[in-house]
Design a protein around this motif. Structure first.
Motif, PDB file in Angstrom:
ATOM      1  N   ILE A   1       0.628  38.078 -78.324  1.00  0.00           N
ATOM      2  CA  ILE A   1       1.520  38.930 -77.514  1.00  0.00           C
ATOM      3  C   ILE A   1       2.206  39.970 -78.408  1.00  0.00           C
ATOM      4  O   ILE A   1       2.296  41.152 -78.055  1.00  0.00           O
ATOM      5  N   ALA A   2       2.687  39.509 -79.589  1.00  0.00           N
ATOM      6  CA  ALA A   2       3.352  40.438 -80.519  1.00  0.00           C
ATOM      7  C   ALA A   2       2.406  41.567 -80.908  1.00  0.00           C
ATOM      8  O   ALA A   2       2.780  42.753 -80.910  1.00  0.00           O
ATOM      9  N   ALA A   3       1.146  41.200 -81.216  1.00  0.00           N
ATOM     10  CA  ALA A   3       0.160  42.212 -81.614  1.00  0.00           C
ATOM     11  C   ALA A   3      -0.127  43.162 -80.455  1.00  0.00           C
ATOM     12  O   ALA A   3      -0.251  44.375 -80.640  1.00  0.00           O
ATOM     13  N   MET A   4      -0.194  42.584 -79.227  1.00  0.00           N
ATOM     14  CA  MET A   4      -0.482  43.425 -78.053  1.00  0.00           C
ATOM     15  C   MET A   4       0.670  44.397 -77.767  1.00  0.00           C
ATOM     16  O   MET A   4       0.439  45.574 -77.474  1.00  0.00           O
ATOM     17  N   ILE A   5       1.913  43.894 -77.894  1.00  0.00           N
ATOM     18  CA  ILE A   5       3.063  44.785 -77.672  1.00  0.00           C
ATOM     19  C   ILE A   5       3.039  45.919 -78.701  1.00  0.00           C
ATOM     20  O   ILE A   5       3.209  47.099 -78.373  1.00  0.00           O
ATOM     21  N   GLY A   6       2.812  45.532 -79.956  1.00  0.00           N
ATOM     22  CA  GLY A   6       2.748  46.547 -81.032  1.00  0.00           C
ATOM     23  C   GLY A   6       1.685  47.580 -80.764  1.00  0.00           C
ATOM     24  O   GLY A   6       1.908  48.796 -80.894  1.00  0.00           O
ATOM     25  N   LYS A   7       0.508  47.121 -80.343  1.00  0.00           N
ATOM     26  CA  LYS A   7      -0.621  48.034 -80.087  1.00  0.00           C
ATOM     27  C   LYS A   7      -0.306  48.959 -78.899  1.00  0.00           C
ATOM     28  O   LYS A   7      -0.601  50.158 -78.943  1.00  0.00           O
ATOM     29  N   THR A   8       0.291  48.358 -77.841  1.00  0.00           N
ATOM     30  CA  THR A   8       0.617  49.161 -76.646  1.00  0.00           C
ATOM     31  C   THR A   8       1.609  50.269 -76.997  1.00  0.00           C
ATOM     32  O   THR A   8       1.419  51.425 -76.606  1.00  0.00           O
TER      33      THR A   8
ATOM     34  N   TYR B   1       3.094  48.771 -85.321  1.00  0.00           N
ATOM     35  CA  TYR B   1       2.110  47.721 -85.060  1.00  0.00           C
ATOM     36  C   TYR B   1       2.278  46.557 -86.046  1.00  0.00           C
ATOM     37  O   TYR B   1       2.389  45.392 -85.643  1.00  0.00           O
ATOM     38  N   TYR B   2       2.337  46.877 -87.349  1.00  0.00           N
ATOM     39  CA  TYR B   2       2.416  45.809 -88.347  1.00  0.00           C
ATOM     40  C   TYR B   2       3.772  45.100 -88.313  1.00  0.00           C
ATOM     41  O   TYR B   2       3.863  43.913 -88.620  1.00  0.00           O
ATOM     42  N   THR B   3       4.837  45.824 -87.924  1.00  0.00           N
ATOM     43  CA  THR B   3       6.145  45.169 -87.790  1.00  0.00           C
ATOM     44  C   THR B   3       6.064  44.092 -86.715  1.00  0.00           C
ATOM     45  O   THR B   3       6.528  42.958 -86.911  1.00  0.00           O
ATOM     46  N   PHE B   4       5.466  44.424 -85.579  1.00  0.00           N
ATOM     47  CA  PHE B   4       5.333  43.439 -84.494  1.00  0.00           C
ATOM     48  C   PHE B   4       4.458  42.259 -84.925  1.00  0.00           C
ATOM     49  O   PHE B   4       4.766  41.110 -84.612  1.00  0.00           O
ATOM     50  N   VAL B   5       3.382  42.555 -85.643  1.00  0.00           N
ATOM     51  CA  VAL B   5       2.488  41.474 -86.091  1.00  0.00           C
ATOM     52  C   VAL B   5       3.245  40.537 -87.022  1.00  0.00           C
ATOM     53  O   VAL B   5       3.190  39.300 -86.868  1.00  0.00           O
ATOM     54  N   ILE B   6       4.002  41.102 -87.974  1.00  0.00           N
ATOM     55  CA  ILE B   6       4.751  40.266 -88.938  1.00  0.00           C
ATOM     56  C   ILE B   6       5.818  39.440 -88.209  1.00  0.00           C
ATOM     57  O   ILE B   6       5.963  38.242 -88.467  1.00  0.00           O
ATOM     58  N   VAL B   7       6.522  40.095 -87.265  1.00  0.00           N
ATOM     59  CA  VAL B   7       7.548  39.363 -86.506  1.00  0.00           C
ATOM     60  C   VAL B   7       6.898  38.214 -85.728  1.00  0.00           C
ATOM     61  O   VAL B   7       7.399  37.085 -85.712  1.00  0.00           O
TER      62      VAL B   7
END
Lengths: 235, 275
Positions: free
Chosen positions: B25-32, B57-63
């Motif tokens: 979900i984090a990756a999807m939010i970042g990508k969107t 994108y990478y901030t959301f992935v790391i979070v």
């Protein structure tokens, strides 16, 4: 002259010739202005062609969306007042092809020589299409294939007398209307102080019954482009 | 149930699925958000959008990973200690990469160059061309010969940069020499007319045309013209040739170097047909 044409057709004036001839499955479009000849093959069996005055910022290339009109005779306007003057602008003729709901500009030409200028300084200024106009108190007579008329409402909001030598407009706000005798736009200029003003356009015809011209600079396609021009480099 | 089956310690299959879902979900939010940035800020330069998109994108992935790891009972304290040691080792090993990365971040903040700018980096013809891409580690340039040049961001950041497109207009200059016997006023008028006729030779700032030097062989006319930065080379080429041709059509010519030699004694010319 401006308006819709059924294919094939031919239109000739002293200065240019537009022609579409049936050719194979479609048509051949040919436009001649002096020694400049443009020819295109149109692959369709049914389509309409529209000739329209368009924003004068496409020739010789799309370099800017700003039009600067230098005034031959400067305007001096008293503080806290509103006045109306008429200027001319160069006309570019757009040839559009359309069928059902889609349209395509297939040719643009002008009978006026283009020229560019810089508004403001070299590092922060704007490259503008250049035009010089006399300031008229009433609607001037013009050749609709060469020049259009801008009704400019000037509002001096400052507490000083203001002298205006030039006006800069943004193509994304331009609303051109035409009839058989006139090509026209209505614009506003709000003066804030001695060297700052804002210009924009009014989406209403100058006279009743005028038809709206087709637009190339469509704001909806460029949401972040404003329709106004903020003149901060002097008037 | 399969979801309650323990995988290790107290971590169950459902914990694993939850952790995966959080990361996804984090990756999807970042990508969107990154994709919508491109759509919303169409007018922003491509390189800037790309950098911001990557950071988001990478901030959301790391979070997402940081939230998911405690669910999997991964001790972050231990990871941080190990990570610290690893960072020192990797830091020494990849010093130049880190330098380039930090330079890339500063380049995206300072923005001395943008995609499609014509630039010269560090002087010399080899690094002169159009900026194609500004990546986080390196900047790529296409030279005027069509050659791909990759320059590490550290070099871009620490070298002098000449950006030919930063200002909207640019001036160029010619020196046109005419014969002493030619009408210089007429030549000035002709050149002035040609500049006025050229659409891309700017009206303002005005061009300058003047006699700058009375040379040994020619009257030197200096011509200075401003043109839009994107078009200056084209204007420079077109106008120079037009000036040359039009002056010649008007019998105004560029002279060859001349030298007048005086002899103290009369000269005697010898030869078959000498007079």
């Amino acid at each position: 002259m401006y308006g819709d044409y059924e294919l094939p057709f031919q239109l000739s004036t002293d200065e240019f010739t537009l022609m579409t001839e049936t050719s194979g499955d479609g048509f051949t479009y040919t436009r001649t202005v002096g020694e400049d000849i443009v020819s295109k093959q149109i692959l369709t069996d049914t389509a309409k062609l529209n000739i329209s005055p368009i924003e004068p910022l496409n020739l010789p290339m799309k370099l800017t969306s700003a039009l600067q009109i230098e005034l031959e005779n400067a305007i001096v306007i008293k503080p806290q007042s509103k006045r109306k003057v008429y200027l001319t602008f160069p006309v570019e003729l757009g040839v559009f092809l359309y069928a059902e709901r889609s349209q395509k500009s297939i040719d643009i030409f002008s009978l006026k020589k283009p020229k560019y200028t810089l508004y403001g300084d070299v590092s922060t200024g704007t490259i503008c299409k250049y035009w010089k106009s006399t300031v008229f108190p009433d609607i001037p007579e013009t050749n609709i294939l060469h020049e259009g008329v801008i009704e400019l409402s000037i509002k001096n909001n400052s507490i000083d007398w203001i002298e205006i030598h030039k006006v800069v407009f943004n193509a994304y706000g331009m609303k051109i209307f035409y009839d058989e005798d006139l090509v026209a736009m209505r614009a506003r200029m709000a003066i804030k102080k001695e060297d700052t003003s804002v210009t924009d356009f009014i989406n209403k015809p100058l006279k009743k019954g005028m038809k709206k011209a087709l637009e190339l600079y469509i704001k909806e396609k460029q949401p972040l482009k404003g329709t106004r021009f903020i003149m901060e480099g002097g008037l | 149930m399969i979801l309650d089956r323990e995988l290790y310690s107290t971590v169950t299959v459902s914990d694993l699925l939850l952790a995966l879902m959080i990361m996804l979900i984090a990756a999807m939010i970042g990508k969107t958000i990154a994709l919508n940035l491109k759509r919303i800020f169409k007018d922003m330069s491509k390189d800037r959008i790309a950098t911001i998109s990557k950071i988001i994108y990478y901030t959301f992935v790391i979070v997402g990973v940081l939230i998911a790891l405690p669910i999997l009972e991964v001790n972050l304290t231990g990871l941080l200690v190990a990570g610290g040691l690893m960072a020192i080792v990797i830091g020494f090993a990849s010093q130049s990469i880190v330098t380039n990365l930090i330079s890339g971040i500063f380049l995206s903040i300072e923005k001395p160059v943008k995609v499609e700018d014509v630039v010269s980096i560090g002087g010399g013809e080899g690094s002169m061309g159009m900026v194609e891409e500004i990546r986080i580690i390196s900047t790529t340039i296409r030279t005027f010969d069509g050659v791909y040049v990759r320059i590490p961001n550290e070099k871009v950041f620490t070298n002098s940069i000449t950006n030919f497109m930063e200002n909207v207009a640019r001036r160029f200059e010619y020196v046109v020499g005419i014969r002493y016997s030619d009408d210089a006023d007429k030549a000035l008028e002709i050149i002035k007319g040609l500049i006025e006729d050229h659409p891309l030779a700017l009206k303002e700032p005005p061009p300058q045309i003047f006699v700058q030097n009375l040379g040994s062989s020619s009257v030197d006319i200096t011509v200075r013209i401003w043109a839009p930065s994107t078009q200056w080379f084209r204007v420079r080429m077109e106008l120079l040739w037009k000036i040359k041709k039009t002056l010649e059509e008007n019998d105004i010519k560029v002279p060859f170097n001349q030298q007048e030699v005086w002899f103290l004694n009369d000269l005697e010319v010898q030869g078959k047909d000498a007079k």
